[in-house]
Design an enzyme around this catalytic site. Structure first.
Site: not given
Ligand code: NDP
Length: 492
Positions: A133, A157, A228-229, A262, A360
């Site tokens: 994002n 990333p 950070e979720l 987020c 969410e």
């Molecule tokens: P995801 O959880 O789908 O992915 C995050 C990262 O984790 C990506 O690089 C993804 O790879 C990777 N990933 C996926 N599966 C695994 C695994 N089993 N082991 C290790 N890494 C893995 O999140 P999104 O990319 O969809 O992002 C959106 C989410 O992020 C929203 O819930 C948002 O709230 C949260 N967010 C939280 C923030 C905060 O500061 N609290 C800030 C920004 C976002 P790939 O995508 O390449 O598959």
């Protein structure tokens, strides 16, 4: 190879190599080797590189904006907010990093005879797994304090947005960083899982369900981690609030970054006496937002990240509508603009059974609820398994502060929605399912270090360990008891 697409147009914009296990082993070995020298140099030398990086980011902001927009389809202003936050993170740690990392003297075991201090040492190799994002900000923002504290960093990333991360690395190398100290390794989730096998500390930003898997993998290796979720961030608007300001705040909080923030607002609790007046203002503003794809600055809201995500967002709206919610404005997919556009959407009368009321959505959808008073607004705001950010508008600073303290969130913004991200001096993170750990501020840099305590008995010539041998008769034990009593009274 991973092909990268612009979700606003569906067109291809580039490609990157997908990393394999051997790439991680090689990158980790080279990073660990380079880190030894990096940890040994003074903070001022490290910060000189980050200072040059900061200036390069500002000099080359147009190129960075083009890159961010090309793989996210977001509006140019939303891309610009990443530049502001990266510059702010660098600026903050350039000014305060050395102070946060400096050795600290602490109360000694026996005052005047012994000493105690804490020193902060880098872990060595930090891993960051980041989402799509804010692809420029999140791939480099958390890397800056990790590098400044003497670590090497490997970032995985999101596979949807690798180009912004690669550009951030190129700028850091142009600023003078040894390329082995900051590496981007690309690929889908299992590549992220591989990263966890190689690093000494893991910083994860992403969804809560992925965060759980990451936590388990990190726990298996007994390495520390931060998560950070996601969030389902509430806003509270009470009588006395300036309604135009609050409505403008909500438009920014709910629709910035096409609602994919987020800390963005997804639910609003408004006192019933001002519900109609507030809602009318918000609907007018939302309906007039210009949505579309352009590199010009006049677009208010861009594309969502993918057609799959647009379908999830539309699904939330549709399910709410079918269960009785009213769509006050928006609600439609806009395939005429591109494959992943959804209108800014305001819902009311959303039943608690609808997914949009609890999960969410991470899109341009906000639900507004009428409440009788502040207590009910706080109760409803806290009625969530998430606890990231909250926004409070009351027109009374004292009341807002009291409400803020009663909210179960990692941050609360008064008369603002998104202010926390650029408040670099205070920690930011979530409670409940919104995360573990904090970025920014002192905690945001000390998390990349291990505290080592150094205690010394030099003053008493090594005498501390011999003290117990003097306790060879009751009178000496009684004397020690008197000293302990006095010590507590003095409060040293
Ligand atoms: P995801 O959880 O789908 O992915 C995050 C990262 O984790 C990506 O690089 C993804 O790879 C990777 N990933 C996926 N599966 C695994 C695994 N089993 N082991 C290790 N890494 C893995 O999140 P999104 O990319 O969809 O992002 C959106 C989410 O992020 C929203 O819930 C948002 O709230 C949260 N967010 C939280 C923030 C905060 O500061 N609290 C800030 C920004 C976002 P790939 O995508 O390449 O598959």
């Amino acid at each position: 190879m991973i092909q990268v697409c612009n979700p606003a147009t569906g067109g291809s914009v580039g490609s990157v190599w997908c990393a394999g296990a051997s790439d991680f082993a090689r990158a980790a070995a080279a990073a660990r080797e380079a880190q030894k020298a990096w940890a040994a140099v003074r903070f001022s030398e490290r910060s000189e590189i980050v200072r040059r990086f900061h200036d390069l980011v500002l000099d080359q902001h147009d190129h960075i904006l083009d890159t961010i927009q090309s793989e996210t389809g977001k509006a140019r202003r939303d891309a610009f907010s990443e530049i502001v936050s990266v510059a702010g993170t660098a600026r903050y740690y350039l000014a305060h990093g050395a102070g946060h990392l400096s050795d600290r003297h602490r109360d000694a075991a026996v005052p005047a005879f012994t000493e105690a201090e804490i020193v902060y040492k880098p872990y060595s190799l930090v891993g960051l797994i980041t989402p799509w994002n804010y692809p420029f900000l999140l791939s480099i923002g958390d890397a800056i304090p990790a590098l400044l504290s003497g670590n090497a960093v490997i970032v995985k990333p999101s596979e949807l947005t690798p180009l912004s991360a690669d550009l951030a690395r190129r700028l850091m190398i142009e600023a003078g960083l040894n390329p082995n100290l900051l590496v981007m390794l690309h690929g889908p989730g299992d590549v992220g899982a591989e990263l966890i096998r190689h690093v000494d500390y893991l910083g994860f930003t992403g969804g809560t369900s992925t965060g759980r898997k990451v936590a388990v993998a990190a726990a298996e290796r007994l390495i520390p981690f931060s998560l950070e979720l996601g969030g389902k961030n509430p806003m509270i608007v009470l009588e006395g609030a300036a309604l135009d300001d609050a409505a403008a705040g909500l438009i920014a909080g709910a629709f910035a970054n096409t609602g994919q923030a987020c800390i963005g607002v997804e639910r609003v609790y408004v006192q019933d006496s001002i519900f109609e007046a507030f809602t009318r203002r918000v609907v007018e503003k939302a309906a007039s937002l210009k949505i579309g794809w352009s590199k010009d600055w006049d677009v208010d809201m861009g594309s969502l990240i993918s057609t799959a995500h647009a379908q999830k967002v539309s699904g939330h709206i549709e399910q709410a509508r079918l269960s009785g919610a009213k769509v006050l404005t928006g609600g439609r997919s806009r395939v005429d603009l591109g494959p992943a556009f959804v209108e800014p959407t305001i819902l009311t009368d959303v039943p608690s059974s609808a997914d949009v009321s609890r999960q969410e959505t991470f899109g341009p959808v906000v639900s507004i609820y009428a409440v009788p008073n502040a207590d009910e607004a706080i109760r409803r705001a806290n009625e969530s398994e998430f606890g990231l950010n909250a926004s409070i508008w009351t027109g009374d600073g004292r009341q807002s502060h009291i409400i803020a303290r009663r909210l179960e969130t990692g941050s609360a913004a008064i008369n603002s929605t998104l202010l926390i991200y650029n408040s670099f001096a205070v920690p930011m993170g979530g409670v409940k399912l919104s995360g573990i750990g904090r970025r920014h501020g002192e905690q945001g840099i000390l998390r990349y270090t291990q505290a080592q305590s150094i205690v010394s008995s030099v003053q008493s010539h090594g005498g501390y360990d011999a003290l117990l041998s003097y306790l060879d008769r009751p009178s000496r034990a009684n004397l020690l008891v008197k000293i302990l009593r006095l010590w507590r009274k003095i409060g040293l």
